[in-house]
Design a protein around this motif. Sequence first.
Motif, PDB file in Angstrom:
ATOM      1  N   PRO A  49       0.831  -1.210   0.000  1.00  0.00           N
ATOM      2  CA  PRO A  49       0.000   0.000   0.000  1.00  0.00           C
ATOM      3  C   PRO A  49       0.861   1.254   0.000  1.00  0.00           C
ATOM      4  CG  PRO A  49      -0.029  -1.062   2.152  1.00  0.00           C
ATOM      5  CD  PRO A  49       0.729  -1.977   1.231  1.00  0.00           C
ATOM      6  N   GLU A  50       0.441   2.237  -0.768  1.00  0.00           N
ATOM      7  CA  GLU A  50       1.164   3.503  -0.840  1.00  0.00           C
ATOM      8  C   GLU A  50       0.635   4.433   0.239  1.00  0.00           C
ATOM      9  OE1 GLU A  50       1.387   5.111  -4.787  1.00  0.00           O
ATOM     10  OE2 GLU A  50       1.129   3.118  -5.634  1.00  0.00           O
ATOM     11  N   SER A  51       1.514   4.906   1.100  1.00  0.00           N
ATOM     12  CA  SER A  51       1.084   5.714   2.234  1.00  0.00           C
ATOM     13  C   SER A  51       0.652   7.119   1.840  1.00  0.00           C
ATOM     14  CB  SER A  51       2.211   5.806   3.269  1.00  0.00           C
ATOM     15  OG  SER A  51       3.360   6.387   2.659  1.00  0.00           O
ATOM     16  N   ASP A  52       1.143   7.641   0.701  1.00  0.00           N
ATOM     17  CA  ASP A  52       0.797   8.999   0.315  1.00  0.00           C
ATOM     18  C   ASP A  52      -0.446   9.079  -0.571  1.00  0.00           C
ATOM     19  OD1 ASP A  52       2.105   7.724  -1.760  1.00  0.00           O
ATOM     20  OD2 ASP A  52       2.968   9.572  -2.544  1.00  0.00           O
ATOM     21  N   VAL A  53      -1.055   7.950  -0.880  1.00  0.00           N
ATOM     22  CA  VAL A  53      -2.254   7.929  -1.715  1.00  0.00           C
ATOM     23  C   VAL A  53      -3.442   7.493  -0.857  1.00  0.00           C
ATOM     24  CG1 VAL A  53      -3.323   6.892  -3.742  1.00  0.00           C
ATOM     25  CG2 VAL A  53      -0.878   7.363  -3.739  1.00  0.00           C
ATOM     26  N   THR A  54      -4.539   8.220  -0.963  1.00  0.00           N
ATOM     27  CA  THR A  54      -5.700   7.922  -0.124  1.00  0.00           C
ATOM     28  C   THR A  54      -6.388   6.625  -0.512  1.00  0.00           C
ATOM     29  OG1 THR A  54      -7.183   9.188  -1.535  1.00  0.00           O
ATOM     30  CG2 THR A  54      -6.136  10.359   0.298  1.00  0.00           C
ATOM     31  N   GLY A  55      -6.285   6.231  -1.760  1.00  0.00           N
ATOM     32  CA  GLY A  55      -6.914   4.990  -2.187  1.00  0.00           C
ATOM     33  C   GLY A  55      -8.415   5.088  -2.296  1.00  0.00           C
ATOM     34  N   GLU A  56      -8.901   6.276  -2.573  1.00  0.00           N
ATOM     35  CA  GLU A  56     -10.346   6.447  -2.680  1.00  0.00           C
ATOM     36  C   GLU A  56     -10.856   6.000  -4.037  1.00  0.00           C
ATOM     37  OE1 GLU A  56     -11.200  10.524  -1.846  1.00  0.00           O
ATOM     38  OE2 GLU A  56     -11.234  10.165   0.301  1.00  0.00           O
ATOM     39  N   ARG A  57     -12.085   5.519  -4.024  1.00  0.00           N
ATOM     40  CA  ARG A  57     -12.807   5.191  -5.244  1.00  0.00           C
ATOM     41  C   ARG A  57     -14.106   5.979  -5.231  1.00  0.00           C
ATOM     42  NH1 ARG A  57     -12.030  -1.302  -5.031  1.00  0.00           N
ATOM     43  NH2 ARG A  57      -9.953  -1.349  -5.911  1.00  0.00           N
ATOM     44  N   GLU A  58     -14.367   6.653  -6.321  1.00  0.00           N
ATOM     45  CA  GLU A  58     -15.613   7.408  -6.455  1.00  0.00           C
ATOM     46  C   GLU A  58     -16.567   6.614  -7.333  1.00  0.00           C
ATOM     47  OE1 GLU A  58     -15.981  11.788  -7.010  1.00  0.00           O
ATOM     48  OE2 GLU A  58     -13.839  11.545  -7.430  1.00  0.00           O
ATOM     49  N   PHE A  59     -17.799   6.541  -6.918  1.00  0.00           N
ATOM     50  CA  PHE A  59     -18.842   5.866  -7.690  1.00  0.00           C
ATOM     51  C   PHE A  59     -19.880   6.894  -8.115  1.00  0.00           C
ATOM     52  CE2 PHE A  59     -16.933   2.505  -5.288  1.00  0.00           C
ATOM     53  CZ  PHE A  59     -17.015   1.392  -6.101  1.00  0.00           C
ATOM     54  N   TRP A  60     -20.305   6.772  -9.367  1.00  0.00           N
ATOM     55  CA  TRP A  60     -21.327   7.645  -9.924  1.00  0.00           C
ATOM     56  C   TRP A  60     -22.383   6.771 -10.577  1.00  0.00           C
ATOM     57  CZ3 TRP A  60     -20.883  12.975  -9.580  1.00  0.00           C
ATOM     58  CH2 TRP A  60     -19.641  13.465  -9.182  1.00  0.00           C
ATOM     59  N   ARG A  61     -23.605   6.826 -10.097  1.00  0.00           N
ATOM     60  CA  ARG A  61     -24.721   6.145 -10.759  1.00  0.00           C
ATOM     61  C   ARG A  61     -25.434   7.200 -11.601  1.00  0.00           C
ATOM     62  NH1 ARG A  61     -27.644   2.838  -6.797  1.00  0.00           N
ATOM     63  NH2 ARG A  61     -25.720   1.658  -7.008  1.00  0.00           N
ATOM     64  N   VAL A  62     -25.492   6.964 -12.904  1.00  0.00           N
ATOM     65  CA  VAL A  62     -25.989   7.986 -13.822  1.00  0.00           C
ATOM     66  C   VAL A  62     -27.026   7.414 -14.778  1.00  0.00           C
ATOM     67  CG1 VAL A  62     -23.810   9.269 -13.753  1.00  0.00           C
ATOM     68  CG2 VAL A  62     -24.163   7.564 -15.546  1.00  0.00           C
ATOM     69  N   GLU A  63     -27.885   8.304 -15.273  1.00  0.00           N
ATOM     70  CA  GLU A  63     -28.725   7.991 -16.419  1.00  0.00           C
ATOM     71  C   GLU A  63     -27.971   8.503 -17.638  1.00  0.00           C
ATOM     72  OE1 GLU A  63     -33.334   8.216 -14.881  1.00  0.00           O
ATOM     73  OE2 GLU A  63     -32.519   9.870 -16.050  1.00  0.00           O
ATOM     74  N   ALA A  64     -27.828   7.637 -18.635  1.00  0.00           N
ATOM     75  CA  ALA A  64     -27.089   8.025 -19.829  1.00  0.00           C
ATOM     76  C   ALA A  64     -27.709   7.369 -21.046  1.00  0.00           C
ATOM     77  CB  ALA A  64     -25.627   7.619 -19.696  1.00  0.00           C
ATOM     78  N   THR A  65     -27.365   7.911 -22.213  1.00  0.00           N
ATOM     79  CA  THR A  65     -27.920   7.393 -23.453  1.00  0.00           C
ATOM     80  C   THR A  65     -26.930   7.545 -24.594  1.00  0.00           C
ATOM     81  OG1 THR A  65     -29.742   7.580 -25.014  1.00  0.00           O
ATOM     82  CG2 THR A  65     -29.060   9.598 -23.932  1.00  0.00           C
ATOM     83  N   PRO A  66     -26.846   6.520 -25.445  1.00  0.00           N
ATOM     84  CA  PRO A  66     -26.059   6.673 -26.668  1.00  0.00           C
ATOM     85  C   PRO A  66     -26.918   7.224 -27.812  1.00  0.00           C
ATOM     86  CG  PRO A  66     -26.701   4.403 -26.429  1.00  0.00           C
ATOM     87  CD  PRO A  66     -27.245   5.143 -25.226  1.00  0.00           C
TER      88      PRO A  66
END
Length: 91
Positions: A49-66
């Motif tokens: 583990p890297e001590s200077d990196v927070t190790g965060e993960r961001e999650f985004w639930r979105v409505e999207a369309t192609p």
Amino acid sequence: MTRVFGDPVDVWVTDGRPARFVWRERLYTVRRVLEHWVTTRDWWREQEPESDVTGEREFWRVEATPDREIGVYELRYDAVSDAWTLSRVWD
């Protein structure tokens, strides 16, 4: 019904939020953010583990369309690897 993927995606961010992403060679436009949350990585599972990196993960639930059909997608941003993943799709 939810499908789990884990596919890498290219994401364009506007004002700190995902605005568009490419998945399986299709461009999706984010219509609305449904949820946003942040978690920390499972640091106890990592060998170095890297001590200077927070190790965060961001999650985004979105409505999207192609095109005209709107779907719900869960995008994950990993701060350590600086990479986006499409983690889930709802039918």
